[in-house]
Motif scaffolding. Structure first.
Motif, PDB file in Angstrom:
ATOM      1  N   ALA A 170     -40.869   5.219   0.890  1.00  0.00           N
ATOM      2  CA  ALA A 170     -39.753   5.340   0.151  1.00  0.00           C
ATOM      3  C   ALA A 170     -39.220   6.943   0.924  1.00  0.00           C
ATOM      4  CB  ALA A 170     -39.918   5.292  -1.315  1.00  0.00           C
ATOM      5  N   ALA A 171     -40.289   7.745   0.975  1.00  0.00           N
ATOM      6  CA  ALA A 171     -39.886   9.002   1.593  1.00  0.00           C
ATOM      7  C   ALA A 171     -39.471   9.098   2.804  1.00  0.00           C
ATOM      8  CB  ALA A 171     -40.888  10.064   1.632  1.00  0.00           C
ATOM      9  N   PHE A 172     -39.868   8.197   3.774  1.00  0.00           N
ATOM     10  CA  PHE A 172     -39.533   8.078   5.352  1.00  0.00           C
ATOM     11  C   PHE A 172     -38.191   7.484   5.392  1.00  0.00           C
ATOM     12  CE2 PHE A 172     -43.877   8.928   6.427  1.00  0.00           C
ATOM     13  CZ  PHE A 172     -43.884   9.806   7.270  1.00  0.00           C
ATOM     14  N   GLN A 195     -35.846  10.111   4.553  1.00  0.00           N
ATOM     15  CA  GLN A 195     -35.443  10.736   5.758  1.00  0.00           C
ATOM     16  C   GLN A 195     -34.813  10.236   6.740  1.00  0.00           C
ATOM     17  OE1 GLN A 195     -38.985  11.063   8.833  1.00  0.00           O
ATOM     18  NE2 GLN A 195     -39.026  12.949   8.368  1.00  0.00           N
ATOM     19  N   GLY A 196     -34.844   8.900   7.128  1.00  0.00           N
ATOM     20  CA  GLY A 196     -33.948   8.455   8.144  1.00  0.00           C
ATOM     21  C   GLY A 196     -32.506   8.272   7.455  1.00  0.00           C
ATOM     22  N   ILE A 197     -32.419   8.148   6.477  1.00  0.00           N
ATOM     23  CA  ILE A 197     -31.027   8.246   6.067  1.00  0.00           C
ATOM     24  C   ILE A 197     -30.371   9.802   6.113  1.00  0.00           C
ATOM     25  CG2 ILE A 197     -29.196   8.016   3.882  1.00  0.00           C
ATOM     26  CD1 ILE A 197     -31.214   5.707   3.109  1.00  0.00           C
ATOM     27  N   VAL A 198     -31.155  10.661   5.615  1.00  0.00           N
ATOM     28  CA  VAL A 198     -30.720  11.982   5.522  1.00  0.00           C
ATOM     29  C   VAL A 198     -30.537  12.640   6.995  1.00  0.00           C
ATOM     30  CG1 VAL A 198     -31.243  14.562   5.122  1.00  0.00           C
ATOM     31  CG2 VAL A 198     -31.533  12.568   3.419  1.00  0.00           C
ATOM     32  N   PRO A 226     -30.132  10.970  10.637  1.00  0.00           N
ATOM     33  CA  PRO A 226     -30.073   9.936  11.456  1.00  0.00           C
ATOM     34  C   PRO A 226     -30.844  10.065  12.924  1.00  0.00           C
ATOM     35  CG  PRO A 226     -27.946  10.606  10.650  1.00  0.00           C
ATOM     36  CD  PRO A 226     -28.893  11.670  10.207  1.00  0.00           C
ATOM     37  N   SER A 227     -31.156  11.239  13.226  1.00  0.00           N
ATOM     38  CA  SER A 227     -31.810  11.563  14.630  1.00  0.00           C
ATOM     39  C   SER A 227     -33.342  11.232  14.427  1.00  0.00           C
ATOM     40  CB  SER A 227     -31.514  13.061  15.014  1.00  0.00           C
ATOM     41  OG  SER A 227     -32.251  13.841  13.955  1.00  0.00           O
ATOM     42  N   ALA A 228     -33.714  11.310  13.027  1.00  0.00           N
ATOM     43  CA  ALA A 228     -35.222  10.741  13.044  1.00  0.00           C
ATOM     44  C   ALA A 228     -35.243   9.338  12.559  1.00  0.00           C
ATOM     45  CB  ALA A 228     -35.708  11.616  12.290  1.00  0.00           C
ATOM     46  N   ARG A 229     -34.356   8.646  12.668  1.00  0.00           N
ATOM     47  CA  ARG A 229     -34.225   7.414  11.998  1.00  0.00           C
ATOM     48  C   ARG A 229     -35.266   6.277  12.567  1.00  0.00           C
ATOM     49  NH1 ARG A 229     -30.145   4.088   9.198  1.00  0.00           N
ATOM     50  NH2 ARG A 229     -31.233   2.352   8.492  1.00  0.00           N
ATOM     51  N   ARG A 230     -35.300   6.480  13.982  1.00  0.00           N
ATOM     52  CA  ARG A 230     -36.307   5.500  14.617  1.00  0.00           C
ATOM     53  C   ARG A 230     -37.635   5.841  14.094  1.00  0.00           C
ATOM     54  NH1 ARG A 230     -36.106   4.484  20.983  1.00  0.00           N
ATOM     55  NH2 ARG A 230     -34.079   3.627  20.062  1.00  0.00           N
ATOM     56  N   SER A 231     -38.155   7.039  14.213  1.00  0.00           N
ATOM     57  CA  SER A 231     -39.666   7.364  13.848  1.00  0.00           C
ATOM     58  C   SER A 231     -39.664   6.938  12.231  1.00  0.00           C
ATOM     59  CB  SER A 231     -39.933   8.700  14.270  1.00  0.00           C
ATOM     60  OG  SER A 231     -39.155   9.529  13.579  1.00  0.00           O
TER      61      SER A 231
END
Length: 321
Positions: free
Chosen positions: A279-281, A284-287, A289-294
């Motif tokens: 859930a935390a990840f 993170q992907g929502i907040v 977007p540049s880290a969305r893939r990982s």
């Protein structure tokens, strides 16, 4: 007096490993005995071994017998006072082996010693070493608490991290069988690795039994080995490996748990930790977007861990096999 590396027998298990085994063999001391058990490879693993290390003892299994059975078979044919378990996708230089030997010869109470494992890109964050898979230690790992404060030894869990307190030799509960030096007398006293599982968790179980004998298990950060995790077989699929957590659950319930209730608490505690991290990840992907893939990859990974664990069947009590 110099350290005698001829006292070491190196035990390697191959399965379709012709793409990595040469790099594994080349750095080994020339006077160390090398035994390779091949688990019915369909590539040129055996040919590569005999080409690179002609004096190696090669045993060709008629089936893929799994890691533990193959290692035990190699140990039966070994002559050294020390046994070095080494994955074919791992590399350890002679000076690192000498460091581990010196540790063990200096302190006879050390029965198992391991180097600090990294990968060729220096990307390893989670180490294959740490403390017993108790409810507390698995909660610290599963919820990511030990990752947040890796240098706080009170918060260290089942796994150590690259940022953990590794300024000196650490006495631990377990180290990885991917590169593990074992005193032969300890190996024989324990009867080798358990064959309860095809692979994964047998190294943790072995180290815990060694600790019960009163022998020390250490990690020496002054000795370095390189392990490109997952590279030992070309046939390994890209899907998330969940066998390790299911086997740890089985290990806990079969040898450590005081009751069925304790097993359920372990299962739900660890699974909850994984789901919270998923859930935390996701957040993170929502907040970011540049880290969305990982972030999405980590969501899938932790959900897979939790799902496999929650589906795991109740464990049976352990018997030595």
């Amino acid at each position: 007096m110099g350290i005698d590396t001829s006292s070491v027998s190196v035990l390697i298990v191959t399965y379709n490993s012709d793409h990595v085994v040469e790099d594994c063999l080349l750095p080994l001391p020339s006077d160390s005995e090398v035994l390779v058990v091949d688990n019915l490879s369909t590539d040129l693993s055996i040919e590569k071994v005999t080409q690179v290390r002609p004096q190696a003892i090669v045993i060709a299994n008629s089936s893929n017998a799994g890691f533990a059975r193959a290692v035990n078979l190699a140990a039966e044919h070994a002559h050294g006072d020390y046994l070095l378990l080494l994955n074919p996708d791992a590399r350890i230089e002679e000076n690192a082996i000498v460091t581990l030997l010196r540790d063990m010869e200096t302190d006879p109470s050390i029965g198992i010693a391991a180097p600090l494992m990294t990968d060729s890109h220096g990307a390893f964050k989670v180490l294959g070493a740490g403390f017993a898979p108790t409810i507390k230690n698995m909660a610290l790992h599963g919820f990511g608490i030990s990752r947040v404060a890796p240098r706080n030894q009170k918060l260290e869990g089942h796994h150590l991290y690259r940022d953990s307190n590794l300024d000196s030799v650490r006495e631990l509960d377990w180290v990885s069988g991917g590169c593990m030096l074992v005193r032969r007398s300890v190996w024989e006293a324990l009867g080798g690795l358990t064959t309860r599982w095809f692979m994964y968790a047998e190294d943790v179980e072995f180290c815990l039994r060694a600790r019960q004998l009163g022998t020390k298990v250490i990690l020496d950060p002054g000795a370095i080995a390189v392990h490109d995790f997952g590279g030992s077989s070309k046939d390994v699929a890209g899907s998330t490996n969940t066998v390790w957590i299911v086997n740890l659950y089985d290990l806990y319930c079969s040898t450590m748990a005081s009751s069925r209730v304790a097993c359920l608490v372990w299962k739900w505690t660890v699974a909850s930790g994984f789901l919270i991290r998923a859930a935390a990840f996701r957040l993170q992907g929502i907040v970011r977007p540049s880290a969305r893939r990982s972030a999405d990859a980590n969501v899938s990974r932790y959900r897979a861990f939790a799902t496999a664990l929650l589906r795991a069947a109740p464990a049976r009590r352990a018997t030595r096999t």
